[in-house]
Design a protein around this motif. Structure first.
Motif, mmCIF file in Angstrom:
data_model
loop_
_atom_site.group_PDB
_atom_site.id
_atom_site.type_symbol
_atom_site.label_atom_id
_atom_site.label_comp_id
_atom_site.label_asym_id
_atom_site.label_seq_id
_atom_site.Cartn_x
_atom_site.Cartn_y
_atom_site.Cartn_z
ATOM 1 N N ARG A 232 -14.653 -10.117 12.871
ATOM 2 C CA ARG A 232 -13.655 -10.441 14.023
ATOM 3 C C ARG A 232 -14.180 -9.713 15.362
ATOM 4 O O ARG A 232 -14.198 -10.284 16.429
ATOM 5 N N THR A 233 -14.622 -8.438 14.864
ATOM 6 C CA THR A 233 -15.218 -7.765 16.265
ATOM 7 C C THR A 233 -16.805 -8.619 16.559
ATOM 8 O O THR A 233 -17.045 -8.650 17.739
ATOM 9 N N LEU A 234 -17.312 -9.195 15.707
ATOM 10 C CA LEU A 234 -18.816 -9.964 15.772
ATOM 11 C C LEU A 234 -18.367 -10.946 16.680
ATOM 12 O O LEU A 234 -18.891 -11.255 17.539
ATOM 13 N N ARG A 235 -17.439 -11.868 16.340
ATOM 14 C CA ARG A 235 -16.845 -12.817 16.919
ATOM 15 C C ARG A 235 -16.421 -12.748 18.496
ATOM 16 O O ARG A 235 -16.585 -13.469 19.424
ATOM 17 N N SER B 189 -20.858 -15.544 21.020
ATOM 18 C CA SER B 189 -20.004 -16.566 21.484
ATOM 19 C C SER B 189 -20.344 -17.989 21.194
ATOM 20 O O SER B 189 -21.527 -18.161 21.056
ATOM 21 N N MET B 190 -19.697 -19.131 21.281
ATOM 22 C CA MET B 190 -20.086 -20.333 20.979
ATOM 23 C C MET B 190 -19.435 -21.226 21.882
ATOM 24 O O MET B 190 -18.393 -21.178 22.371
ATOM 25 N N VAL B 191 -20.524 -22.374 22.417
ATOM 26 C CA VAL B 191 -19.944 -23.094 23.309
ATOM 27 C C VAL B 191 -19.881 -24.369 22.507
ATOM 28 O O VAL B 191 -21.007 -24.950 21.960
ATOM 29 N N PHE B 192 -18.964 -25.120 22.240
ATOM 30 C CA PHE B 192 -18.622 -26.265 21.441
ATOM 31 C C PHE B 192 -19.019 -27.394 22.210
ATOM 32 O O PHE B 192 -18.996 -27.544 23.453
ATOM 33 N N GLN B 193 -18.979 -28.538 21.524
ATOM 34 C CA GLN B 193 -19.542 -29.884 22.014
ATOM 35 C C GLN B 193 -18.656 -30.356 22.862
ATOM 36 O O GLN B 193 -18.749 -30.981 23.817
ATOM 37 N N ASP B 194 -17.393 -30.583 22.422
ATOM 38 C CA ASP B 194 -16.476 -31.620 22.995
ATOM 39 C C ASP B 194 -15.299 -30.382 23.549
ATOM 40 O O ASP B 194 -14.454 -30.135 22.706
ATOM 41 N N PRO B 195 -15.276 -30.079 24.776
ATOM 42 C CA PRO B 195 -14.350 -29.036 25.264
ATOM 43 C C PRO B 195 -12.672 -29.728 25.362
ATOM 44 O O PRO B 195 -12.087 -29.034 25.228
ATOM 45 N N GLU C 299 -7.313 -15.361 26.960
ATOM 46 C CA GLU C 299 -6.993 -14.989 25.520
ATOM 47 C C GLU C 299 -7.523 -14.082 24.855
ATOM 48 O O GLU C 299 -7.055 -13.112 24.409
ATOM 49 N N SER C 300 -8.994 -14.290 24.873
ATOM 50 C CA SER C 300 -9.699 -13.286 24.077
ATOM 51 C C SER C 300 -9.704 -11.559 24.630
ATOM 52 O O SER C 300 -9.624 -10.852 23.859
ATOM 53 N N LEU D 128 -10.550 -19.364 16.287
ATOM 54 C CA LEU D 128 -10.724 -18.681 15.357
ATOM 55 C C LEU D 128 -12.360 -18.017 15.699
ATOM 56 O O LEU D 128 -12.532 -16.733 15.393
ATOM 57 N N SER D 129 -13.135 -18.842 16.444
ATOM 58 C CA SER D 129 -14.619 -18.432 16.694
ATOM 59 C C SER D 129 -14.437 -17.163 17.644
ATOM 60 O O SER D 129 -15.623 -16.554 18.053
#
Lengths: 337, 287, 328
Positions: free
Chosen positions: A82-85, A90-96, A112-113, C227-228
């Protein structure tokens, strides 16, 4: 020590699949560089990105090692993961539109984060959110924070997604087809934002796409994947000037070149490898114009360095042929750079 | 991310072949067939006449002569349960058949014709939706007297809108498909296209859904008989038997009430398991 | 697409609510008409139907005729009747010699308490089981939930009543076998078994729908995205799954209340409770049509109104939906 190191990553999905969706992938990303991961849908590139976050599909078997810095994602404790994430990757996803909860406000998503992982106050988190939205070019951040996702266009939502990904100041940014769901003009804008932020923050970036031209515009190094395996890896300019793997060559030949003269487009014959097919030799052999029964159909090729081309590796026993030979065999169009 | 997994093509029978090792499914099928056989052959299978009273033997517990004991009038519970299968299973069958047939007709009309027809029919369906099945049955009994005919009709009317709505939405989706236009362009009339070409393609989903209504109909009709408004004594019926057995329960010999209750639960569970499995398979095939 | 965003919907909401309200009125009007007109569906004359099984005095017969306005044209009768209903006047019971409305009012509290208690049980157990099953999908606790749910769905309330009475009241002597009790605690005690018997089928329904809705939401990308970002699974479920999964449950809540009201007839009869459900059954049995008419109308009206309210409630949980758009 590289920012991201992947050694021999294999992921096998539960169920009827006959071959793993990722089959021995090796990949590195250094701090500050943009690395491209190119492949068709089904090649396993998205699974690779998710594996970095420890988000492989439930029930799947994972082998190999994924190291972010010196943290082994596969064996990390839940708190470590969880610390890693929440801080490092971080990830940017394809379909916002699918990735942001439609029932909560944009502001909720942005803060949120920070609020839940780092205990920031709502005020501080909102301030940071406003800064970030401004940095990605949103015209009226305070108003947008109050809105819900359905009130924003796809391009704006992707900016929100990027801003949110940057809010935790990650060292490594994963971009999974960040522009595929957008129209062309917006694509260019989003790419500009990504590259600017990456340069400003000195992040390492793994840029996943099916679009070779896009990768060439953005990345320093590129990996090409086919059927869960890396088939070629090279500095970007080298990949496009001297592609060695017949698949890469085929990809280049099948994408229209907006600048050059209109040449004949040559599609790669055949269809991508399904998960129920598991040929013993090279995964691409069935579609390859250079394939010969031995060793292509019987022996699985490993990544070998290309002579005379620094930082260039290819998984193809026939790839050491000269450019002239490749043209003769019809793999390369005459005159194409 | 698309992963090219091939789905094996199966025909209609193929779906049956495909069930394979689901022991639960086949057990339930066997149970249902068992009950149907019991209902059909009750006169031959039952050890006693279900209406034969024997007051000296009333409220006896399970024994070798009476496997499920006797009720408060000394009638053999096992025989009554077996004969009760007839009324308890036939009513829901009629409800399902009637509601499905008419529901499909209404849904097809509304979905295919659209426009005014659809507007009016949909409004009618909305009104029908407002009447819960059991309530409508009670009203009808109040009007026409106790028995099974009126409630069965009432319940068919109450279940009809569910079938009709599903049919309508499938037809509305289906009629935009290219193959429908292809038929019309070739000169096939609208009625032919709708009934012989479009309808068979949607009917399996509709049928799967509406067979699940069998369970609900059984429960509702049994409840009606429990209330004394459905099947009248002395005809054995599971719901009525539960009601008649209440005195027995208070006296500590509940078997004459529990046996028919268990029969109801077993049949409904078996039906739901089978119905849902078939529905799942059909849905997966048509995906 | 302009950089200014996709834009919010203009205030169509108000017009839509009004439109739906008109639809509600129409439905109520038609259903009331149907309930009223059912008197005329029977063979023979209405007055014969109403007095069947009794031998009333001529004065009583005249009173009944006046109550229904039987010597007036049909539509006038309906309007007259409807006007009375809207003022709370449902006429007089043929059996009990009192106003139907008083009769119903006196028995309403028991049914209300029963339905309320059942609703609490259904929501707590049903939602709990559904959520548990979804979060542990495929594991033994989920399988257990599914098995129990399949059984509960097949147990009619009267069968449950019999089993509960037989076991807990007769054999174990833990609960009373009939009656609604006096005073709040005693009433709770008396209504426990009836409420459980009433709840079982609905617990199964709520559990099944909750579970499948949650599984659906759990597979969506926004959950993976959350989750990510390093949020704990529990937090993600709380913030991104529960509210998103609520839609289907809201949809069936109308059906739930109607089902509870109607099934209360069975449970009240089984347990000897003096609610409106047992009143309905007794009235049918005693051919007391004015009471039957009134009760059917009330239940149908309650059902229609509750569904209407549920429809309006959709935008509260899902900001994408304008009132009235809700998928059924």
């Amino acid at each position: 020590m590289a920012l991201l190191s992947i050694y021999g990553l294999s992921v096998r999905l539960p169920g009827r699949a006959r071959r793993p969706i990722l089959d021995g992938v090796d990949l590195t990303v250094e701090a500050g560089e943009i690395v491209g991961l190119v492949g068709e849908s089904g090649s396993g590139k998205s699974v690779t990105a998710r594996a970095v976050l420890g988000l492989t599909p439930s029930g799947s078997e994972v082998a190999g090692r994924v190291l972010v810095g010196n943290v082994d994602v596969g064996s990390a404790a839940p708190a470590q993961l969880r610390t890693l994430r929440s801080s490092t990757v971080s990830m940017v996803f394809q379909d916002p539109r699918a990735g942001i909860n439609p029932m909560r406000t944009v502001g909720d998503f942005m803060t949120e984060s920070l609020r839940l992982n780092r205990g920031w106050s709502k005020g501080a988190a909102t301030e940071r959110a406003v800064e970030l939205l401004a940095a990605v070019g949103m015209p009226d951040p305070p108003r947008h924070l109050r809105q819900h996702p359905h009130e924003l266009s796809g391009g704006m939502l992707q900016r929100v997604m990027i801003a949110a990904a940057l809010s935790t100041e990650p060292a490594l940014l994963l971009c999974d087809e960040p522009t595929t769901a957008l129209d062309v003009t917006t694509q260019a804008e989003i790419l500009a934002i990504l590259t600017r932020q990456q340069a400003q923050r000195g992040m390492g970036m793994l840029f996943i796409t099916h679009d070779l031209d896009l990768a060439s515009a953005v990345c320093t190094r590129v990996y090409v994947m086919y059927a869960g395996r890396v088939v070629e890896a090279a500095p970007a300019h080298r990949l496009f000037s001297e592609p060695r793997h017949p698949y890469t060559v085929g990809l280049l030949a099948s994408t229209p070149d907006i600048h050059g003269a209109q040449e004949r487009l040559v599609p790669i014959p055949g269809t991508p490898l399904g998960l129920l097919e598991d040929p013993p030799g090279c995964a691409f052999a069935a579609r390859c114009p250079l394939a010969v029964p031995d060793p292509c159909l019987s022996l699985r090729p490993g990544l070998e360095p290309v002579t005379g081309s620094a930082g260039h590796e290819v998984a193809c026993p026939r790839a050491q042929l000269s450019t002239g030979d490749l043209v003769r065999l019809g793999s390369l169009e005459e005159g194409r750079p | 991310m698309s992963v090219a997994i091939e789905t094996p093509r199966v025909g209609r029978l193929g779906a049956v072949r495909d069930f394979g090792g689901s022991w639960l499914f086949w057990t339930c099928v066997t149970i249902l067939i068992g009950f149907v056989l019991i209902a059909l052959f009750a006169p031959v299978l039952a050890p006693y006449d279900p209406n034969a009273t024997d007051l000296s033997n009333a409220l006896s517990g399970p024994s070798l002569q009476h496997l499920l004991g006797t009720d408060e009038s000394g009638r053999d519970t096992l025989s009554r349960v077996m004969f009760g299968a007839r009324t308890s299973l036939v009513g829901p069958l009629f409800v399902v058949v009637l509601s499905t047939v008419f529901g499909i007709v209404v849904g097809l009309l509304a979905g295919w014709r659209g426009g005014w027809v659809d507007l009016v029919l949909s409004r009618v369906l909305d009104i029908l939706f407002a009447f819960p099945g059991l309530l409508l049955a009670i009203l009808v009994v109040a009007l026409f007297g106790k028995g099974m005919t009126a409630p069965v009709v009432a319940m068919s009317v109450a279940y009809l809108p569910f079938v009709a709505r599903l049919t309508r939405s499938l037809v509305v989706q289906g009629k935009t498909q290219p193959y429908v236009a292809a038929y019309r362009v070739q000169g096939f009339g609208p009625t032919y296209t709708a009934t012989r070409r479009l309808l068979p393609n949607v009917s399996s989903t509709v049928l799967a859904q509406s067979t699940l209504n069998f369970g609900y109909a059984l429960l509702d009709l049994a409840a009606l008989s429990f209330l004394g408004l459905g099947v009248q004594p002395p005809t054995p019926d599971w719901g009525a038997m539960v009601e008649q057995g209440r005195g027995a329960v208070l006296s500590g010999q509940p078997m004459s009430a529990i046996a028919p209750a268990v029969a109801i639960v077993v049949v409904v569970v078996a039906f739901n398991v089978v119905g849902e499995e078939i529905g799942d398979r059909i849905a997966r095939r048509e995906r | 697409m302009s950089l200014d965003g996709a834009g919010v919907a203009p205030p169509r909401t108000a017009t839509f609510v009004v439109w739906r309200l008109l639809g509600l009125m129409l439905t109520l009007l038609v259903t009331s008409f149907l309930v009223f007109a059912s008197l005329y569906v029977v063979p023979g004359s209405p007055i014969d139907f109403l007095i069947q099984g009794r031998s009333p005095s001529p004065a009583t017969i005249a009173a009944i005729k006046k109550q229904y306005g039987l010597d007036q044209p049909f539509l006038v009768q309906y309007v007259h009747w409807l006007a009375g209903v809207l003022h709370g006047n449902f006429g007089r019971s043929l059996e009990y010699r009192e106003n139907v409305s008083t009769l119903i009012a006196s028995r309403l509290p028991t049914t209300f308490s029963l339905v309320l208690l059942s609703a609490v049980i259904i929501l707590v157990v049903g939602l709990g089981a559904g959520i548990l099953g979804a979060l542990r999908a495929g594991r033994s606790s989920d399988k257990a939930v599914l098995v129990v749910v399949t059984f509960f769905a097949a147990i009619p309330s009267f069968a449950a009543a019999i089993v509960l009475i037989s076991f807990f009241s007769v054999r174990l002597g833990l609960f009373p076998t009939f009656g609604a009790g006096q005073g709040p605690v005693d009433r709770l005690y008396h209504l426990t078994l009836p409420a459980i018997a009433l709840s079982l089928t609905f617990i199964a329904l709520v559990a099944r729908i909750t579970r499948s809705s949650m599984l659906d939401v759990l597979s969506r990308e926004h959950v993976e995205v959350a989750l990510s970002r390093g949020l704990a699974r529990r937090t993600v479920v709380r913030r991104h799954v529960l509210r998103n999964a609520g839609g289907p449950i809201l949809t069936i809540s109308g059906l739930l209340v109607a089902g509870l009201l109607v099934s209360s007839a069975v449970v009240e009869t089984a347990f000897g409770l003096d609610g409106i459900g047992s009143l309905l059954v007794a009235s049918v049995d005693k051919l007391d049509f004015p009471v039957v008419q009134a009760l059917v109308l009330l239940v149908v009206a309650a059902f229609v109104i509750i569904n209407f309210v549920v429809d309006l409630a959709y935008p509260l949980i899902d900001p994408r939906v304008k009132a009235g758009d809700a998928a059924r």
